[in-house]
Every structure is written in structure tokens, then in C-alpha cells.
Design an enzyme around this catalytic site. Structure first.
Site, mmCIF file in Angstrom:
data_model
loop_
_atom_site.group_PDB
_atom_site.id
_atom_site.type_symbol
_atom_site.label_atom_id
_atom_site.label_comp_id
_atom_site.label_asym_id
_atom_site.label_seq_id
_atom_site.Cartn_x
_atom_site.Cartn_y
_atom_site.Cartn_z
ATOM 1 N N ASP A 68 0.849 -1.189 0.000
ATOM 2 C CA ASP A 68 0.000 0.000 0.000
ATOM 3 C C ASP A 68 0.887 1.242 0.000
ATOM 4 O OD1 ASP A 68 -2.208 1.654 0.129
ATOM 5 O OD2 ASP A 68 -2.393 1.508 2.308
ATOM 6 N N ALA A 69 1.527 1.460 -1.144
ATOM 7 C CA ALA A 69 2.439 2.593 -1.303
ATOM 8 C C ALA A 69 2.366 3.103 -2.741
ATOM 9 C CB ALA A 69 3.862 2.183 -0.944
#
Length: 303
Positions: A68-69
Site C-alpha cells: 500500500d504505497a
């Protein structure tokens, strides 16, 4: 029944999903959105009785094998949201991250989400690329004026056809309540329909303090870390919407890990069969009965 809807999936498109989501988010009664990350999880959320979905960036990224980047592209997210909409028939508020870039990326994302079945988008005021709010301590915020430009671009492009939620990360970044309130004022002026205020603390004190001082727009919260706080506290504070943000994905991880581990150890599926969903349950969830009925209607009898 609209026969065209059957082509899209077991549920198909719904009428006025944005109106449905707006009614949930802006209701005086506390509402709940449940996380989903693909068509199957969205159908399960529908079956459980929830009235709306949160398309979690964290969960979608994890399901796609990304961190989640901002490793998952916005086009991949849009594709997943379309399947969720078709499989559930529920209004979807999409985690739009920080807009995947500047104002132009944000408005393009919003247009495509609207075209593919989303009812709303939530943008957070972090720099691109962003990182999950619970990972590390580096969470630089975007300049207020620039973020307001992203919000205005989405509003000007989609009008009232998409619910626009502005997510404030000031508490995550350690700036405190004053900065969170300052940003809320600016985001309301820029056209947001609601404010999502986020926290990584294990208690809800700073969230409730924000709610006490902010009443201009509906407040959305994500109690992932302060999950022990009773829901009654949110009702008393006048909070509009609670998002259960990642629990379907985490449940799937725990369940799949347990089952795969047992199968590997036991070299058999006999022991786990009573503990997993039956094929018939999956068939029912995905609307196989409709397909059988359609075959009777449309296929020649001799085939």
C-alpha cells in the site's frame, strides 16, 4: 428486471448509487461502510447486509500482491471497483489515495471511477506516492492550496455525480488538532462533501476532540486502531459514518493461511471440508442459478 444488467454480473448496475452513498454519508443516523477488495468480497458484504462499500486501497493492493504505497496503478484500482460494483449492487466509496498525482491525475481518476460504477471517491492530503498510514513515521502532507486544487478539479469535473470525501492526515503526521481543523475548513471551502479524519492511536480521544469542534460537514472515521471504542461514543459525537476498513481482507488472509497450512501438513482436504464454504454456497453467491435459467431461455434445446 433489466436484462442488460444480467450481462454485468449476478447483481448488475444499480440506479442512483451516488444518491444512495450521499444519503448514507450525510445521514443524521450513524452509517457503516464495509471494506471489500474484489467482486467476491463485495458480494459477501452485500449478503451480510451492509448498505455500502469501502474500496480499500490497502486491501485492493494486498489482493493484487502490491504494498500500500501507490504500487498498484489507478487503472488496476478502477478495474477492481468495476467488478465490485457489478458483483454487489452496492454504492462504493473508493479510496482514491492522494489522487495518484496532481490535480489532473485526480480528476482523471474520478472520471474513470464514475464511469465504472463508483459512487464516491476519498482523497487524502499526502504527497504522491503515499504510504500506508500505519507504516513508519514518514507521512509528509501536501500543501493545503495544492490539495484544495485537487478537490476543486474533481468537483468541477464530476459535479454532484460523485461524492467527494477529503481525508485529513494531519493527526497521522503528528501536526495535531489545530492543523486538522485548519485543513478541514479549507477542504470544505474547496467543495468536499464530507471530512474523513484519521488517527493511528489506540484510543479515540483526538478523533472525538475533532468532532467536538467540527460541525460544518459530515465526519467519516476509520477506527482500525481504536477499535475498542464503543460505537455509542461515535453516535454521541455526531459522527456520520464508520468505515470498517480492512477486515474482510485480513479475515481472508487468516482463513487462507490456516487452510493452506493444514492441507500442506495433512496432505489431504478431508479434514478441512466441513470448515470451508461449500461449492453450492459459492454458486449461490455468484448467481449461477441465473446463468442456468438464461441458458434455458437463450440456448437451443439440442445444445
Amino acid at each position: 428486471m433489466n436484462q442488460a444488467a444480467l450481462i454485468a454480473g449476478p447483481i448488475g448496475p444499480i440506479e442512483n448509487p451516488t444518491t444512495m452513498l450521499r444519503d448514507l454519508v450525510c445521514s443524521a443516523k450513524l452509517s457503516f461502510l464495509m471494506e471489500a477488495h474484489d467482486g467476491l468480497s463485495a458480494a459477501i458484504v452485500k449478503q451480510a447486509g451492509f448498505k455500502g462499500l469501502w474500496a480499500s486501497g490497502f486491501s485492493i493492493s494486498s489482493a493484487l500482491g502490491y504494498r500500500d504505497a501507490n504500487e498498484a496503478s489507478w487503472t488496476e484500482v478502477v478495474d477492481v471497483v468495476e467488478r465490485m460494483a457489478d458483483a454487489s449492487g452496492l454504492p462504493i466509496l473508493v479510496d482514491g489515495e492522494s489522487g495518484f498525482g496532481n490535480f489532473n491525475n485526480a480528476r482523471l481518476l474520478a472520471i474513470k471511477l464514475l464511469q465504472h460504477g463508483a459512487a464516491g471517491v476519498c482523497l487524502e492530503d499526502k504527497l504522491f506516492p503515499k504510504r500506508n498510514s500505519f507504516v513508519g513515521d514518514r507521512h509528509p502532507l501536501v500543501d493545503i492550496d495544492e490539495f484544495c486544487g485537487r478537490l476543486r478539479a474533481v468537483r468541477d469535473t464530476t459535479g454532484n455525480d460523485l461524492v467527494l470525501v477529503a481525508r485529513i492526515e494531519a493527526l497521522i503526521a503528528g501536526y495535531g488538532l489545530g492543523e486538522a481543523l485548519r485543513r478541514a475548513e479549507a477542504y470544505a471551502e474547496a467543495g468536499a462533501d464530507a471530512i474523513l479524519i484519521h488517527s493511528r492511536k489506540s484510543h479515540a480521544n483526538e478523533i472525538l476532540a475533532f468532532a467536538k469542534q467540527w460541525q460544518k460537514l459530515p465526519i467519516v472515521i476509520v477506527p482500525t486502531k481504536y477499535y475498542r471504542t464503543p460505537v455509542s461514543a461515535y453516535r454521541d459525537a455526531g459522527i456520520s459514518t464508520v468505515i470498517w476498513a480492512n477486515h474482510a481482507m485480513r479475515a481472508a488472509v487468516a482463513g487462507m493461511r490456516a487452510v493452506c497450512g493444514r492441507i500442506a501438513t495433512e496432505e489431504s482436504v478431508a479434514g478441512i471440508e466441513p470448515e470451508v464454504a461449500t461449492l453450492e454456497e459459492v454458486f449461490d453467491l455468484m448467481g449461477y442459478e441465473e446463468l442456468v435459467s438464461a441458458e434455458e431461455r437463450y440456448l437451443p434445446k439440442h445444445l
